[in-house]
Design an enzyme around this catalytic site. Structure first.
Site, PDB file in Angstrom:
ATOM      1  N   ASP A  83      38.016  30.407  25.387  1.00  0.00           N
ATOM      2  CA  ASP A  83      38.780  31.487  24.747  1.00  0.00           C
ATOM      3  C   ASP A  83      39.819  30.959  23.746  1.00  0.00           C
ATOM      4  O   ASP A  83      41.005  31.320  23.819  1.00  0.00           O
ATOM      5  CB  ASP A  83      39.512  32.326  25.805  1.00  0.00           C
TER       6      ASP A  83
ATOM      7  N   GLU B  59      34.617  42.721  24.488  1.00  0.00           N
ATOM      8  CA  GLU B  59      35.881  42.023  24.761  1.00  0.00           C
ATOM      9  C   GLU B  59      36.172  41.060  23.615  1.00  0.00           C
ATOM     10  O   GLU B  59      35.401  40.936  22.664  1.00  0.00           O
ATOM     11  CB  GLU B  59      35.793  41.232  26.077  1.00  0.00           C
TER      12      GLU B  59
HETATM   13  O1  FUB Z   1      38.163  33.639  30.243  1.00  0.00           O
HETATM   14  C1  FUB Z   1      38.046  34.824  30.969  1.00  0.00           C
HETATM   15  C2  FUB Z   1      37.393  35.886  30.172  1.00  0.00           C
HETATM   16  O2  FUB Z   1      36.091  35.472  29.784  1.00  0.00           O
HETATM   17  C3  FUB Z   1      38.074  36.219  28.875  1.00  0.00           C
HETATM   18  O3  FUB Z   1      39.217  36.994  29.007  1.00  0.00           O
HETATM   19  C4  FUB Z   1      36.953  36.874  28.175  1.00  0.00           C
HETATM   20  O4  FUB Z   1      37.161  37.085  26.823  1.00  0.00           O
HETATM   21  C5  FUB Z   1      35.817  35.956  28.477  1.00  0.00           C
HETATM   22  O5  FUB Z   1      35.794  34.866  27.609  1.00  0.00           O
END
Ligand code: FUB
Length: 340
Positions: free
Chosen positions: A32, A240
């Site tokens: 991320d 997301e």
């Molecule tokens: O790293 C945890 C979660 O996985 C993140 O918040 C999302 O965007 C995905 O990458």
């Protein structure tokens, strides 16, 4: 038998993917990556993946991260420095569990680290922590940002100095549970296909960078006919990992489509959108998730992202970077992160 063994070894080698870029660091797992340029240097604010021994499930419980390490480098291709622990969950007063994808901003001499974390009721909120250094250590505020929820904060500061916080992620990120002002843990992760897809959220930040200056708004993502993307349009709808950057006066909102594994982007005329879907920016990486950021450094644009090249495991990821190229009319060229 020997000939068969040699054949299968050769086949295994031929089946191995060839990766476009190398992991930026390999002594810890990171994911991320939110990249920013502060004082000419590139700082990366990633998640710090660990093997916490939590069984994998659709809620993402196996992403049980407990602290953040900030990375920096003078330039892409240069030495990457890991600045050690910048914030630990044990020092966040309202913490429940799971420090997910963070982001950072700088204003008036202070660095702000924005982070999603489940509170003691197991509801994701977004917290803020401050430091006088881009690499921390960061001190967390005693409570999350009032009115914040879900995951994946991304801060964009416009040329007029106004900063905006984009956030949200469905499924384990809980965004679908906020269809009304009240949190509802009974809402199913998947919406009916014909409904308008739940969108990411945005709010302008107050001057103090610790509170919202206005009610949270929905970011609208439209198709080529000006119609909102539908929940069943899983190759294009928001899942997301939103990120906003500005290029040639246009606002580019890019994000992950989750279970279809694309990074895609949409373009608008204001930081609030609406944004019109344009296309895929990166094809699927190795691993279930990818999460990215886009930043300019010394006249070139870069996409920071992650895959699972080092571990082969969904929850133990490694951050990478590659150059972003655009056509003369501002379209992003498709990035192919691996050959298989
Ligand atoms: O790293 C945890 C979660 O996985 C993140 O918040 C999302 O965007 C995905 O990458």
């Amino acid at each position: 038998a020997q000939a068969n063994a040699a054949d299968s070894t050769a086949q295994a080698a031929a089946d191995r993917p060839t990766f476009l870029s190398k992991p930026l660091i390999s002594d810890i797992y990171t994911a991320d990556p939110s990249a920013h340029v502060f004082n000419g240097r590139i700082y990366i604010y990633p998640s710090h993946d660990i093997e916490a021994g939590v069984a994998e499930n659709d809620n993402g419980d196996h992403f049980a991260m407990r602290d953040y390490h900030i990375l920096s480098m003078d330039s892409v291709g240069g030495k990457v420095t890991d600045h050690g622990v910048a914030l630990d969950v044990k020092n966040i007063p309202w913490a429940g569990r799971q420090l997910w994808a963070p982001d950072a901003a700088f204003k008036n001499g202070t660095y702000y680290l924005y982070f999603p974390l489940k509170d003691k009721q197991d509801v994701f909120r977004i917290g803020v922590a401050t430091s006088t250094s881009p690499t921390g250590p960061f001190n967390a505020d005693s409570k999350p940002i009032p009115g914040s929820f879900s995951i994946d904060p991304a801060v964009f500061t416009d040329t007029d100095g106004q900063s905006y916080l984009y956030f949200g992620g469905i499924w384990g990120g809980q965004l679908q549970r906020w269809r009304t002002a009240a949190y509802d843990s009974t809402v199913a992760p998947n919406q009916p296909a014909a409904e308008v897809a739940v969108g990411p959220k945005v709010a302008r930040l107050s001057k103090d960078m610790r509170t919202f200056a206005e009610p949270v708004k929905e970011v609208r993502i439209l198709d080529e006919n000006g119609k909102p993307l539908l929940a069943g349009d899983t190759n294009r709808r928001f899942f997301e990992g939103g990120w906003l950057h500005k290029y040639n006066g246009k606002y580019y909102f890019s994000y992950s489509t989750g279970e279809t594994h694309y990074l895609v982007y949409a373009v608008g005329d204001t930081p609030y959108g609406p944004f019109t879907y344009q296309g895929v920016l990166m094809n699927p990486v190795q691993g279930w998730t990818t999460h990215h950021s886009i930043v300019e450094h010394r006249g070139k644009w870069y996409v920071f992202y992650h895959d699972t090249e080092l571990s082969g495991k969904t929850h133990l990821r490694n951050v990478k970077v590659t150059e972003l190229k655009r056509t003369a009319d501002g379209r992003m060229e498709l990035i192919e992160p691996m050959t298989k």
